[in-house]
Design an enzyme around this catalytic site. Structure first.
Site, short mmCIF file in Angstrom:
data_model
loop_
_atom_site.label_atom_id
_atom_site.label_comp_id
_atom_site.label_asym_id
_atom_site.label_seq_id
_atom_site.Cartn_x
_atom_site.Cartn_y
_atom_site.Cartn_z
N CYS A 2 1.02 -1.20 0.07
CA CYS A 2 -0.18 -0.05 0.01
C CYS A 2 1.00 1.37 -0.09
O CYS A 2 1.52 1.67 1.12
CB CYS A 2 -0.87 0.13 1.14
SG CYS A 2 -1.90 1.59 1.29
N GLU A 107 -2.87 1.09 -6.83
CA GLU A 107 -2.15 0.13 -6.81
C GLU A 107 -1.89 0.12 -8.39
O GLU A 107 -2.61 0.64 -9.30
CB GLU A 107 -2.64 -1.10 -6.47
CG GLU A 107 -1.49 -2.47 -6.44
CD GLU A 107 -0.47 -1.70 -5.49
OE1 GLU A 107 0.44 -1.42 -5.92
OE2 GLU A 107 -0.70 -1.80 -4.24
#
Length: 224
Positions: A2, A107
């Site tokens: 993350c 992402e």
């Protein structure tokens, strides 16, 4: 992993949505909406204060305990597989857990023309509570790492890992400093179901940490 996320829901609304026995203390000043939160910046997280009250507080996104040697790693993530046993993380996992509010995260999916960014969030657009740990840095202020787990659901189509997003019933035990037993933790703390998430491609503008704005989350046509 993350490495970027968005947090734009007002903190009074975040506090009202939480199922905690004691209402969280709000920040002294409302943080501005952020649509491209990058590591190495101050972010607002929720942790128990010295009076045992959940409080929103500013923490550095980067974890380096004050006892670590100069030049020690400053990871932004910690894996669920090792956080309870790694010497670097286990003390914080046992005693200094916190939550990072987010409305979604970014992402990147490798492709023939480069990495395509995606925005991932809950299908119902409700805020996420990301599990994290923190420790006092050498400057006396807290720094944190967001926990990650193997990616599930649509997130697995974009990246091998994803942040550990907790369900509503797990928020209180995660913040409870009295809960230190790992087996009890595994039985008590649960992540959101794999089907709770949605993902779509977004502009490569998000690649630049200085970029901001709600339009960063707008869907675009993925190459190919």
């Amino acid at each position: 992993m993350c490495g970027r996320f968005a947090c734009y829901t007002p903190f009074a609304q975040l506090a009202a949505l939480m199922r905690l026995p004691v209402a969280p203390r709000l920040p002294e000043q409302e943080p501005p909406p952020r649509y491209n939160v990058a590591p190495g910046t101050w972010i607002t997280s929720l942790a128990m204060d010295g009076e045992g009250i959940p409080s929103f507080t500013s923490m550095w996104w980067g974890y380096r305990p004050h006892w670590a040697q100069a030049g020690a790693p400053e990871p932004i993530n910690a894996t669920v597989e090792k956080v309870a046993t790694s010497r670097y993380f286990r003390g914080a996992f046992a005693r200094h857990r916190c939550l990072v509010p987010a409305d979604g995260w970014y992402e990147w999916l490798p492709g023939e023309t480069g990495k395509q960014p995606y925005f991932l969030c809950r299908e119902d657009r409700a805020p996420l509570w990301l599990a994290a740990i923190f420790s006092e840095r050498d400057d006396g202020r807290p720094g944190l790492a967001i926990l990650t787990e193997p990616a599930r659901g649509c997130a697995s189509e974009v990246h091998a890992r994803m942040p550990l997003a907790l369900d509503d019933g797990s928020l209180e035990p995660w913040l409870d400093p009295a809960l230190t037993d790992r087996d009890v933790m595994r039985q008590t703390v649960r992540h959101l179901p794999a089907g709770a998430f949605e993902a779509w491609p977004v502009s490569t503008r998000v690649n630049r940490a200085g970029e901001e704005g709600r339009d960063l989350m707008q869907a675009v046509q993925a190459p190919g």
